[in-house]
Design a protein around this motif. Sequence first.
Motif, PDB file in Angstrom:
ATOM      1  N   VAL A  16     -21.736 -25.746  29.876  1.00 18.66           N
ATOM      2  CA  VAL A  16     -20.886 -24.595  29.559  1.00 18.66           C
ATOM      3  C   VAL A  16     -19.732 -25.025  28.664  1.00 18.66           C
ATOM      4  N   GLU A  17     -19.095 -26.136  29.025  1.00 18.33           N
ATOM      5  CA  GLU A  17     -17.954 -26.606  28.241  1.00 18.33           C
ATOM      6  C   GLU A  17     -18.372 -27.015  26.835  1.00 18.33           C
ATOM      7  N   THR A  18     -19.534 -27.661  26.718  1.00 18.10           N
ATOM      8  CA  THR A  18     -20.025 -28.064  25.400  1.00 18.10           C
ATOM      9  C   THR A  18     -20.252 -26.837  24.521  1.00 18.10           C
ATOM     10  N   ARG A  19     -20.906 -25.838  25.069  1.00 17.40           N
ATOM     11  CA  ARG A  19     -21.155 -24.597  24.314  1.00 17.40           C
ATOM     12  C   ARG A  19     -19.844 -23.931  23.902  1.00 17.40           C
ATOM     13  N   ALA A  20     -18.884 -23.893  24.813  1.00 20.45           N
ATOM     14  CA  ALA A  20     -17.601 -23.258  24.517  1.00 20.45           C
ATOM     15  C   ALA A  20     -16.869 -23.986  23.401  1.00 20.45           C
ATOM     16  N   VAL A  21     -16.910 -25.318  23.426  1.00 21.31           N
ATOM     17  CA  VAL A  21     -16.246 -26.102  22.389  1.00 21.31           C
ATOM     18  C   VAL A  21     -16.893 -25.845  21.035  1.00 21.31           C
ATOM     19  N   ILE A  22     -18.219 -25.807  21.003  1.00 19.90           N
ATOM     20  CA  ILE A  22     -18.920 -25.532  19.747  1.00 19.90           C
ATOM     21  C   ILE A  22     -18.530 -24.153  19.224  1.00 19.90           C
ATOM     22  N   LEU A  23     -18.557 -23.142  20.089  1.00 18.72           N
ATOM     23  CA  LEU A  23     -18.237 -21.778  19.659  1.00 18.72           C
ATOM     24  C   LEU A  23     -16.782 -21.622  19.234  1.00 18.72           C
ATOM     25  N   ALA A  24     -15.895 -22.448  19.786  1.00 22.69           N
ATOM     26  CA  ALA A  24     -14.470 -22.326  19.469  1.00 22.69           C
ATOM     27  C   ALA A  24     -14.049 -23.141  18.253  1.00 22.69           C
ATOM     28  N   ASP A  25     -14.939 -23.981  17.716  1.00 23.27           N
ATOM     29  CA  ASP A  25     -14.565 -24.872  16.609  1.00 23.27           C
ATOM     30  C   ASP A  25     -14.293 -24.073  15.343  1.00 23.27           C
ATOM     31  N   PRO A  26     -13.032 -24.041  14.886  1.00 22.32           N
ATOM     32  CA  PRO A  26     -12.693 -23.245  13.699  1.00 22.32           C
ATOM     33  C   PRO A  26     -13.194 -23.865  12.390  1.00 22.32           C
ATOM     34  N   SER A  27     -13.635 -25.124  12.436  1.00 23.37           N
ATOM     35  CA  SER A  27     -14.103 -25.771  11.209  1.00 23.37           C
ATOM     36  C   SER A  27     -15.563 -25.454  10.896  1.00 23.37           C
ATOM     37  N   LEU A  28     -16.245 -24.767  11.820  1.00 27.05           N
ATOM     38  CA  LEU A  28     -17.643 -24.395  11.602  1.00 27.05           C
ATOM     39  C   LEU A  28     -17.760 -22.898  11.380  1.00 27.05           C
ATOM     40  N   ASN A  29     -18.685 -22.505  10.491  1.00 25.68           N
ATOM     41  CA  ASN A  29     -18.929 -21.074  10.342  1.00 25.68           C
ATOM     42  C   ASN A  29     -19.929 -20.640  11.414  1.00 25.68           C
ATOM     43  N   GLU A  30     -20.157 -19.335  11.544  1.00 27.20           N
ATOM     44  CA  GLU A  30     -21.010 -18.820  12.615  1.00 27.20           C
ATOM     45  C   GLU A  30     -22.439 -19.354  12.530  1.00 27.20           C
ATOM     46  N   ARG A  31     -22.990 -19.443  11.348  1.00 29.46           N
ATOM     47  CA  ARG A  31     -24.350 -19.969  11.176  1.00 29.46           C
ATOM     48  C   ARG A  31     -24.422 -21.427  11.638  1.00 29.46           C
ATOM     49  N   GLN A  32     -23.443 -22.223  11.278  1.00 32.54           N
ATOM     50  CA  GLN A  32     -23.420 -23.630  11.686  1.00 32.54           C
ATOM     51  C   GLN A  32     -23.307 -23.755  13.200  1.00 32.54           C
ATOM     52  N   LYS A  33     -22.490 -22.909  13.814  1.00 24.44           N
ATOM     53  CA  LYS A  33     -22.355 -22.936  15.269  1.00 24.44           C
ATOM     54  C   LYS A  33     -23.696 -22.630  15.934  1.00 24.44           C
ATOM     55  N   GLN A  34     -24.400 -21.609  15.429  1.00 21.01           N
ATOM     56  CA  GLN A  34     -25.681 -21.238  16.024  1.00 21.01           C
ATOM     57  C   GLN A  34     -26.714 -22.350  15.860  1.00 21.01           C
ATOM     58  N   VAL A  35     -26.762 -22.969  14.695  1.00 20.65           N
ATOM     59  CA  VAL A  35     -27.705 -24.062  14.464  1.00 20.65           C
ATOM     60  C   VAL A  35     -27.376 -25.242  15.378  1.00 20.65           C
ATOM     61  N   LEU A  36     -26.089 -25.561  15.508  1.00 21.96           N
ATOM     62  CA  LEU A  36     -25.693 -26.659  16.378  1.00 21.96           C
ATOM     63  C   LEU A  36     -26.070 -26.377  17.831  1.00 21.96           C
ATOM     64  N   LEU A  37     -25.880 -25.145  18.272  1.00 23.90           N
ATOM     65  CA  LEU A  37     -26.290 -24.771  19.626  1.00 23.90           C
ATOM     66  C   LEU A  37     -27.804 -24.876  19.791  1.00 23.90           C
ATOM     67  N   GLN A  38     -28.553 -24.511  18.759  1.00 27.78           N
ATOM     68  CA  GLN A  38     -30.015 -24.630  18.813  1.00 27.78           C
ATOM     69  C   GLN A  38     -30.446 -26.087  18.954  1.00 27.78           C
ATOM     70  N   VAL A  39     -29.839 -26.957  18.179  1.00 27.27           N
ATOM     71  CA  VAL A  39     -30.165 -28.388  18.248  1.00 27.27           C
ATOM     72  C   VAL A  39     -29.795 -28.926  19.630  1.00 27.27           C
ATOM     73  N   TYR A  40     -28.607 -28.588  20.106  1.00 27.91           N
ATOM     74  CA  TYR A  40     -28.148 -29.031  21.419  1.00 27.91           C
ATOM     75  C   TYR A  40     -29.132 -28.594  22.506  1.00 27.91           C
ATOM     76  N   GLU A  41     -29.532 -27.335  22.473  1.00 28.30           N
ATOM     77  CA  GLU A  41     -30.451 -26.817  23.488  1.00 28.30           C
ATOM     78  C   GLU A  41     -31.814 -27.492  23.392  1.00 28.30           C
ATOM     79  N   SER A  42     -32.262 -27.750  22.192  1.00 31.00           N
ATOM     80  CA  SER A  42     -33.541 -28.434  22.001  1.00 31.00           C
ATOM     81  C   SER A  42     -33.515 -29.825  22.638  1.00 31.00           C
TER      82      SER A  42
END
Length: 149
Positions: A83-109
Amino acid sequence: MASLNVGNLGEYLREQRRNAQLSLRQLADAAGVSNPYLSQIERGLRKPSAEVLQQVAKALRISAETLYVRAGILDAERDRDDVETRAVILADPSLNERQKQVLLQVYESFRKENGFGTDADADADAGTGAGVDADAAVDGAETVKNPHS
């Protein structure tokens, strides 16, 4: 419009907003959502996305995880580190929304590959399209310049 099964999310949000001494309009502005939409969430007529809940939590200065659980997005028993990892990724202001979603996809994989995927994860993936392998997610990602190279 019928009330959705979002637990007591709306009541909890209203209580937190009042405790913070914010009007509905003030919270909507701080969270970056419309006043009518926030009102519908509080009345249980809308089920907000995790991103909207995160924005509201940040505006209220409360835990986004608490809102995720109350909205039925997360199991109360779910791994806190995940949960904390996902929240940190979603809150990162240096990433755009597409990058956040791709990073979450890789993390989940990677989590699934290592045996940490659950039925709850699969249900979440069905709604987000996150059920892809890491190589495909990276191949489909936008090119990101490494500021350290």
